[in-house]
Design a protein around this motif. Structure first.
Motif, PDB file in Angstrom:
ATOM      1  N   VAL A   9      37.749  47.431   4.931  1.00 45.25           N
ATOM      2  CA  VAL A   9      37.420  46.196   5.540  1.00 45.25           C
ATOM      3  C   VAL A   9      37.310  45.970   7.110  1.00 45.25           C
ATOM      4  CG1 VAL A   9      37.469  44.814   3.638  1.00 45.25           C
ATOM      5  CG2 VAL A   9      39.194  44.743   5.164  1.00 45.25           C
ATOM      6  N   ALA A  10      36.709  45.107   7.888  1.00 43.24           N
ATOM      7  CA  ALA A  10      36.847  44.845   9.135  1.00 43.24           C
ATOM      8  C   ALA A  10      37.472  43.623   9.554  1.00 43.24           C
ATOM      9  CB  ALA A  10      35.440  45.337   9.812  1.00 43.24           C
ATOM     10  N   ASN A  11      38.056  43.411  10.500  1.00 46.48           N
ATOM     11  CA  ASN A  11      38.469  42.139  11.343  1.00 46.48           C
ATOM     12  C   ASN A  11      39.438  41.573  10.197  1.00 46.48           C
ATOM     13  OD1 ASN A  11      36.765  42.372  13.392  1.00 46.48           O
ATOM     14  ND2 ASN A  11      35.109  41.605  12.173  1.00 46.48           N
ATOM     15  N   PRO A  12      40.792  42.084  10.016  1.00 42.25           N
ATOM     16  CA  PRO A  12      41.391  43.246  10.645  1.00 42.25           C
ATOM     17  C   PRO A  12      40.778  44.533  10.099  1.00 42.25           C
ATOM     18  CG  PRO A  12      43.112  42.228   9.207  1.00 42.25           C
ATOM     19  CD  PRO A  12      41.759  41.447   9.426  1.00 42.25           C
ATOM     20  N   ASN A  13      40.851  45.685  10.837  1.00 43.21           N
ATOM     21  CA  ASN A  13      40.744  46.878  10.162  1.00 43.21           C
ATOM     22  C   ASN A  13      41.606  47.497   9.132  1.00 43.21           C
ATOM     23  OD1 ASN A  13      38.117  47.491  11.619  1.00 43.21           O
ATOM     24  ND2 ASN A  13      39.709  47.622  13.223  1.00 43.21           N
ATOM     25  N   ARG A  14      41.179  47.566   7.665  1.00 46.05           N
ATOM     26  CA  ARG A  14      42.036  47.758   6.677  1.00 46.05           C
ATOM     27  C   ARG A  14      41.469  48.741   5.711  1.00 46.05           C
ATOM     28  NH1 ARG A  14      44.350  41.806   4.884  1.00 46.05           N
ATOM     29  NH2 ARG A  14      46.252  41.637   6.244  1.00 46.05           N
ATOM     30  N   LEU A  15      42.487  49.514   5.107  1.00 49.30           N
ATOM     31  CA  LEU A  15      42.339  50.135   3.727  1.00 49.30           C
ATOM     32  C   LEU A  15      42.765  49.087   2.647  1.00 49.30           C
ATOM     33  CD1 LEU A  15      41.172  52.725   5.062  1.00 49.30           C
ATOM     34  CD2 LEU A  15      42.799  54.044   3.505  1.00 49.30           C
ATOM     35  N   VAL A  39      46.634  49.007   3.838  1.00 44.57           N
ATOM     36  CA  VAL A  39      47.051  49.833   4.983  1.00 44.57           C
ATOM     37  C   VAL A  39      46.088  49.025   6.468  1.00 44.57           C
ATOM     38  CG1 VAL A  39      46.857  52.052   5.975  1.00 44.57           C
ATOM     39  CG2 VAL A  39      47.230  51.555   3.749  1.00 44.57           C
ATOM     40  N   ASN A  40      47.072  48.857   7.304  1.00 42.43           N
ATOM     41  CA  ASN A  40      46.418  47.696   8.422  1.00 42.43           C
ATOM     42  C   ASN A  40      46.264  49.070   9.652  1.00 42.43           C
ATOM     43  OD1 ASN A  40      46.421  45.645   7.201  1.00 42.43           O
ATOM     44  ND2 ASN A  40      48.138  44.476   8.391  1.00 42.43           N
ATOM     45  N   LEU A  41      45.235  48.923  10.346  1.00 45.40           N
ATOM     46  CA  LEU A  41      44.927  49.977  11.381  1.00 45.40           C
ATOM     47  C   LEU A  41      44.406  49.277  12.780  1.00 45.40           C
ATOM     48  CD1 LEU A  41      42.723  51.672   8.732  1.00 45.40           C
ATOM     49  CD2 LEU A  41      44.342  53.094  10.159  1.00 45.40           C
ATOM     50  N   ASP A  42      44.584  49.932  13.731  1.00 47.28           N
ATOM     51  CA  ASP A  42      44.222  49.153  14.910  1.00 47.28           C
ATOM     52  C   ASP A  42      42.511  49.499  15.298  1.00 47.28           C
ATOM     53  OD1 ASP A  42      44.388  51.846  15.427  1.00 47.28           O
ATOM     54  OD2 ASP A  42      45.038  51.535  17.764  1.00 47.28           O
ATOM     55  N   ARG A  43      42.120  50.318  14.612  1.00 43.37           N
ATOM     56  CA  ARG A  43      40.662  50.792  14.590  1.00 43.37           C
ATOM     57  C   ARG A  43      40.364  51.462  13.390  1.00 43.37           C
ATOM     58  NH1 ARG A  43      39.899  53.030  19.672  1.00 43.37           N
ATOM     59  NH2 ARG A  43      37.587  53.110  19.142  1.00 43.37           N
ATOM     60  N   PRO A  44      38.757  51.817  13.084  1.00 41.45           N
ATOM     61  CA  PRO A  44      38.535  52.493  12.004  1.00 41.45           C
ATOM     62  C   PRO A  44      38.812  53.935  12.442  1.00 41.45           C
ATOM     63  CG  PRO A  44      36.762  51.125  12.591  1.00 41.45           C
ATOM     64  CD  PRO A  44      37.819  50.822  13.617  1.00 41.45           C
ATOM     65  N   THR A  45      38.964  54.496  11.226  1.00 40.19           N
ATOM     66  CA  THR A  45      39.312  56.256  11.495  1.00 40.19           C
ATOM     67  C   THR A  45      38.848  56.561   9.934  1.00 40.19           C
ATOM     68  OG1 THR A  45      40.921  57.608  12.272  1.00 40.19           O
ATOM     69  CG2 THR A  45      41.690  55.788  10.428  1.00 40.19           C
ATOM     70  N   PRO A  46      38.666  57.943   9.896  1.00 37.85           N
ATOM     71  CA  PRO A  46      38.277  58.846   8.848  1.00 37.85           C
ATOM     72  C   PRO A  46      39.566  58.597   7.731  1.00 37.85           C
ATOM     73  CG  PRO A  46      37.568  59.877  10.496  1.00 37.85           C
ATOM     74  CD  PRO A  46      38.388  58.798  11.136  1.00 37.85           C
ATOM     75  N   TRP A  47      39.177  58.800   6.556  1.00 36.09           N
ATOM     76  CA  TRP A  47      40.314  58.858   5.452  1.00 36.09           C
ATOM     77  C   TRP A  47      39.682  59.475   4.327  1.00 36.09           C
ATOM     78  CZ3 TRP A  47      39.110  56.511   0.710  1.00 36.09           C
ATOM     79  CH2 TRP A  47      38.259  55.525   0.748  1.00 36.09           C
TER      80      TRP A  47
END
Length: 653
Positions: free
Chosen positions: A292-298, A172-180
């Motif tokens: 993970v970061a760079n890119p932000n992913r679940l 799951v690709n995100l443009d920024r970290p977010t709660p889940w």
């Protein structure tokens, strides 16, 4: 009284707001309120508003250097609402975490114990993440930056050392970290295709149904993703003409076409600014979620062994551990707490669900919070219909409920000494002329012929559990009334605060003529083995698993059914080790299958180093609690239980 501890006393899901609403004989609970106030405490509360949704969660704010206010959240909601992963730590003052960051340079948050909770200082973490934080009464209001979900990709990953079988992965690709958050739902009923032959019954499914899991993110998914994962309408029913042709033309035998595998991603939808990814996960598999970061992913791995190893010193003398324990080729996920009650001011006490007596059940997480327990595990058995206890409960040298069927029990004192064995309580009613009548049950939901005794800890009243009982009211060691019980549940008899009731059932009703009104009576009480009498606290369950490092499992002797003995199920256990450490453990379903049998449970506990061990109530009752959270399962899958064993921090002098 400390303001923060007064607030913490109110942090319960039952709504208790004063000491009078706490269970009887709970001196420990009151004594916790004498702890010194938290220096610099500004405000505290028991609710967290996250992006407009108000959820339970304890928090506090404290003034620091130069007037800076720091924000602290208890680690239960921080893990479960934000999606933070706790990493291993050998210091109770620091907690490394992983949240859209690299494992090589984890963030480390300072911790502090206050009352029954451990709080994490999230001030710098929240600032770096761009969160806005303010307070509104007892609510901590958190607003996180708006996030976009840009892509959801499913793939098959090749086997690796930690996962020898091919596994499915969702990115799951995100443009920024977010709660889940991740949550387990109910079983998904598989649609059955009726047999075309009316004389052939529709075959029953041969495999257990899939389980629904949901991954919820605070963010908006791209509309293309919603369309991609929108369920398609079912295919139209066949028209009449093809069916007629089938009847007229010769039938050529064909192999039945196997049903297409159910898609893993059932649906993606946006509800109130949250994206909900619904999964259909086959039996024996579960999602393991990482960020993970760079890119932000679940990263969501669907695997038979999703449990991640943990070894966290949560408080001095209290260690949270989890990993797989092998029995031959089988792998069992075990989550447990190691407690050292001799060195670090930790005590254990039985706890039960109802504040008004022994009838009732509640989620363990609710009971533990009402008692202000730091940690705990579910305890003994109970009748799920009338919610009454079926086993021994003794606290502060007072019997709450007597044992049944000579089943296994654990006893302990406040000095950290423990005793395991099969327990019988022998009570005898003694009349003035020295006539002796056996009392078979004490405050018990186990109903058999004979005499049962019910004391004020049962509750304010007693309602007959069998037809045609004779109820004797005893006050100040004298029989004051004889009452007909009538039909089950038809009569309510007050239990005198200065005495007890005797319920004479079946053939024991004949003893009523020997116990007229005005008779003086007394009760003698002893245990077998007698060693149990030396301990103020007891919880009974069973069967007994291990004594002196040897497996002594004999479930038949403890009157457990053959079905219970053979069942593969989730299990709870409690044991002591050679170093005097206590362990409370939850064993869940083996990788790719069901939980352990009783025999396997005994072997697992032995392999973990248990010297003495007892099986506790299991299945959906299994719940391992720590500081406002369940460690071993989602709270939505945990059943209501009658009683448990709580771990408490002694107040500092």
């Amino acid at each position: 009284m400390s303001p923060i501890l007064l607030t913490l006393l109110c942090l319960t899901t039952t709504g208790a707001t004063n000491a009078q609403e706490l269970p009887k004989n709970s001196k420990l609970l009151i004594s916790q309120l004498s702890a010194p106030p938290l220096k610099g405490m500004v405000s505290s509360g028991n609710q967290i508003s996250l992006n407009g949704r108000t959820l339970p969660g304890t928090w506090l704010q404290q003034s620091g250097k130069a007037g800076q206010v720091t924000t602290h959240i208890s680690d239960g909601p921080f893990r479960q609402l934000i999606g933070v992963t706790f990493l291993n730590s050998n210091s109770s003052a620091k907690q490394p975490i992983q949240w859209f960051s690299t494992a090589t340079t984890p963030l480390v948050l300072a911790t502090r114990l206050v009352g029954a909770y451990r709080y994490l200082d999230i001030t710098n973490f929240a600032q770096a993440s761009g969160w806005q934080i303010q307070t509104n009464g007892n609510i901590l209001v958190i607003v996180t930056p708006k996030a976009q979900i840009t892509n959801i990709v499913q793939s098959q990953e090749p086997p690796e050392a930690s996962a020898p079988l091919q596994q499915t992965r969702i990115l799951v690709n995100l443009d920024r970290p977010t709660p889940w958050q991740v949550a387990q739902g109910s079983a998904i009923a598989k649609p059955q295709t009726p047999s075309s032959d009316p004389d052939t019954p529709t075959p029953k499914p041969t495999t257990p149904p899939n389980r629904e899991w949901t991954i919820t993110l605070d963010g908006i998914a791209d509309p293309v993703l919603i369309e991609r994962y929108t369920p398609q309408p079912p295919a139209a029913a066949p028209t009449l003409l093809p069916n007629l042709l089938k009847q007229l033309l010769p039938v050529t035998p064909t192999q039945p076409i196997p049903p297409a595998p159910e898609p893993l991603i059932r649906q993606v939808q946006v509800v109130k600014n949250q994206t909900i990814i619904s999964l259909s996960v086959p039996f024996g598999l579960s999602p393991q979620v990482k960020t993970v970061a760079n890119p932000n992913r679940l990263i969501i791995n669907i695997r038979p062994d999703p449990l991640e190893e943990r070894d966290i010193t949560w408080a001095p003398g209290l260690r949270w551990r989890q990993h797989y324990v092998n029995l031959g080729t089988e792998r069992f996920p075990v989550v447990w707490l190691e407690v050292n009650p001799r060195k670090f001011g930790l005590t254990l006490k039985p706890m039960w669900a109802s504040p008004d007596g022994l009838g009732g059940t509640a989620p363990l997480i609710q009971t533990a919070q009402r008692y202000l327990a730091v940690a705990g595990i579910n305890g003994g058995y109970f009748n799920r219909n009338n919610r009454l206890p079926l086993g021994a409960i003794r606290r502060d040298s007072q019997w709450l409920s007597g044992p049944i069927l000579n089943r296994g029990a654990i006893a302990w004192n406040d000095s950290g000494q423990f005793y395991f064995g099969r327990l019988t309580l022998e009570e005898t009613l003694i009349t003035a002329n020295n006539q002796r009548l056996p009392i078979l049950f004490l405050n018990s939901g186990y109903v058999q012929s004979g005499i049962a005794r019910y004391t004020p800890v049962w509750g304010a009243t007693y309602t007959p559990l069998t037809d045609n009982e004779i109820i004797l009211v005893v006050q100040k060691d004298q029989i004051t009334q004889q009452l007909p019980g009538g039909k089950v549940g038809g009569t309510t008899v007050p239990i005198p605060p200065d005495g007890y009731l005797l319920a004479l059932r079946a053939n024991a009703t004949s003893a009523a003529s020997q116990l007229p009104i005005g008779s003086a009576v007394s009760v003698s009480s002893s245990t077998t083995p007698s060693d149990f009498s030396r301990y103020p606290h007891i919880i009974g369950a069973g069967p007994l698993l291990i004594q002196n490092r040897q497996i002594v499992l004999d479930a038949k002797a403890e009157k457990f059914s053959n079905a219970f003995i053979a069942e593969k199920a989730i299990r709870s256990g409690i044991c002591t080790t050679a170093t005097g450490t206590l362990m409370i453990a939850a064993v869940h379903n083996r990788a790719g299958g069901y939980g352990p049998t009783l025999a396997e449970h005994a072997q697992l506990m032995q392999q973990m180093g248990c010297v003495d061990a007892l099986n506790l109530d299991g299945g959906s009752s299994t719940s391992l609690y720590l500081g406002g959270q369940l460690l071993d399962r989602s709270p939505s899958t945990a059943a209501r239980v009658h009683n448990g064993i709580g771990i408490f921090l002694k107040p500092r002098s």
